[in-house]
Design a protein around this motif. Structure first.
Motif, PDB file in Angstrom:
ATOM      1  N   TYR A   1       4.840   9.270  24.350  1.00  0.00           N
ATOM      2  CA  TYR A   1       5.104   8.565  23.094  1.00  0.00           C
ATOM      3  C   TYR A   1       5.956   9.398  22.139  1.00  0.00           C
ATOM      4  O   TYR A   1       6.847   8.870  21.472  1.00  0.00           O
ATOM      5  CB  TYR A   1       3.781   8.166  22.440  1.00  0.00           C
ATOM      6  N   TRP A   2       5.698  10.707  22.061  1.00  0.00           N
ATOM      7  CA  TRP A   2       6.520  11.565  21.202  1.00  0.00           C
ATOM      8  C   TRP A   2       7.995  11.451  21.574  1.00  0.00           C
ATOM      9  O   TRP A   2       8.878  11.394  20.708  1.00  0.00           O
ATOM     10  CB  TRP A   2       6.092  13.026  21.343  1.00  0.00           C
TER      11      TRP A   2
ATOM     12  N   LYS B   1      -0.616  14.893  33.227  1.00  0.00           N
ATOM     13  CA  LYS B   1      -1.094  14.555  31.890  1.00  0.00           C
ATOM     14  C   LYS B   1      -1.912  13.269  31.883  1.00  0.00           C
ATOM     15  O   LYS B   1      -1.965  12.553  30.876  1.00  0.00           O
ATOM     16  CB  LYS B   1       0.072  14.458  30.908  1.00  0.00           C
TER      17      LYS B   1
ATOM     18  N   GLY C   1      -3.176   3.558  24.511  1.00  0.00           N
ATOM     19  CA  GLY C   1      -3.359   4.926  24.053  1.00  0.00           C
ATOM     20  C   GLY C   1      -3.834   5.869  25.140  1.00  0.00           C
ATOM     21  O   GLY C   1      -3.810   7.090  24.962  1.00  0.00           O
TER      22      GLY C   1
ATOM     23  N   SER D   1       0.780   9.547  28.257  1.00  0.00           N
ATOM     24  CA  SER D   1       0.433  10.777  27.544  1.00  0.00           C
ATOM     25  C   SER D   1       0.994  10.772  26.120  1.00  0.00           C
ATOM     26  O   SER D   1       1.856   9.973  25.755  1.00  0.00           O
ATOM     27  CB  SER D   1       0.980  11.989  28.297  1.00  0.00           C
ATOM     28  N   GLN D   2       0.520  11.733  25.319  1.00  0.00           N
ATOM     29  CA  GLN D   2       1.073  11.914  23.980  1.00  0.00           C
ATOM     30  C   GLN D   2       2.561  12.227  24.044  1.00  0.00           C
ATOM     31  O   GLN D   2       3.356  11.714  23.251  1.00  0.00           O
ATOM     32  CB  GLN D   2       0.327  13.039  23.260  1.00  0.00           C
TER      33      GLN D   2
END
Length: 343
Positions: free
Chosen positions: A207-208, A280, A199, A203-204
């Motif tokens: 995963y997005w 990021k 996690g 970065s977010q």
């Protein structure tokens, strides 16, 4: 294959003595007759010298036909002195705390006493390698000509320390850990450790956008098991914890004589510094480097763009790898005049 240098009665900052301390290292290329082409490239958390090889090779900035590249292995990584390979009384969970400066002091012995090198053309490293890079520039300002820390910082921030605490708690709460005197590796704790790490490592946006598919994983679960768990499952639990302690305590301002003054510590750096934070990165964000470089006489920041987070510095994304290689090429080509230290 790698080499080992033994350091008899090596006293750590904690006061504990490793007798001997064992520093594993590998070299690439040949040292020239003037001893002016040496590059030091320390390793990162849970990595070893092979983890750095993606940046070393013919045609790359770190070309062994031109440079003598020395890659020392971090204490605790299972090759240098570590809980898993040190005899009693410093075995397993009794392994003493080792600082970044302990690592740098051992490396300094390797560089100066073993190889007879007085100046380093470049010190560079990623993550914990970056922590070591900054410490080298502070501890040996007259020896380091250029420094290129990437995906790192001169000290571990409180937010970063929270991440480290979560990793420590996750691993040690496995009943199989048995206070560090386990009979077999606490694999459940290590797998959970890997998933916590997942996690933070990317970065977010990574995963997005399901960017893990570029690495050959068809689903998120496959990525968590095939990438993250496999990265840590063969590690020794006490080794991981030893490296976490080293990471969490990293701070150039605690160098003896600097009295916790981070501005003074950074102002003492005489090397040309090119810091490469990842856009990021969740635990070594660009803001940390931007604040730091304001106090470094010859300091510059170039943010590596993209969504790969901390793993921007891992070499898996060709675009990021090319950016880092170009930055290394740039700093190695730049003339060096050691800056006067700020007081």
């Amino acid at each position: 294959m790698h080499d080992i240098i033994e350091l008899p009665a090596f006293e750590l900052e904690s006061g504990a003595v490793l007798d001997p301390a064992r520093l594993a290292y590998k070299t690439y290329g040949e040292l020239n007759s003037a001893r002016t082409n040496a590059v030091l490239f320390p390793t990162w958390f849970a990595g070893d010298h092979t983890s750095n090889e993606w940046l070393i090779g013919p045609g790359k900035a770190l070309d062994p036909r031109t440079y003598f590249i020395i890659v020392p292995n971090l204490f605790g990584n299972g090759l240098s002195s570590s809980p898993s390979n040190t005899p009693a009384p410093h075995d397993r969970s009794s392994f003493p705390s080792v600082t970044i400066r302990d690592n740098v002091r051992a490396q300094h012995h390797l560089i100066t006493e073993h190889f007879g090198i007085e100046r380093l053309a470049l010190v560079l490293g990623c993550s914990m390698g970056a922590l070591q890079t900054y410490q080298w520039a502070v501890s040996h300002p007259d020896m380091v000509e250029r420094a290129l820390p990437f995906c790192g910082a001169p000290r571990t921030s409180p937010h970063n320390a929270v991440f480290i605490e979560s990793l420590r708690a996750t691993l040690t709460l496995d009943a199989a850990y048995e206070g560090g005197r386990y009979r077999s590796q606490p694999l459940g704790g290590i797998r959970a450790f890997a998933r916590v790490y997942a996690g933070w490592g990317f970065s977010q946006a990574f995963y997005w956008e399901e960017t893990y598919r570029q690495l050959g994983f068809a689903s998120l679960e496959e990525f968590l098991t095939g990438f993250w768990e496999s990265n840590f499952i063969d590690q020794d639990a006490n080794d991981l914890l030893a490296m976490l302690r080293t990471w969490q305590d990293a701070d150039v301002s605690t160098t003896p004589g600097l009295e916790g003054d981070i501005e003074r510590a950074l102002g003492s750096i005489r090397a040309k510094v090119l810091a490469l934070p990842a856009e990021k990165d969740l635990y070594f964000p660009p803001e940390d480097e931007m604040r730091a470089v304001r106090h470094i006489p010859h300091g510059e920041v170039r943010v590596i763009p993209g969504i790969w987070g901390h793993l921007t510095g891992g070499g898996a994304n060709p675009v990021d790898a090319a950016f880092i290689d170009a930055a290394i090429r740039h700093i190695l080509a730049s003339p060096v005049t050691l800056a006067p230290a700020r007081t």
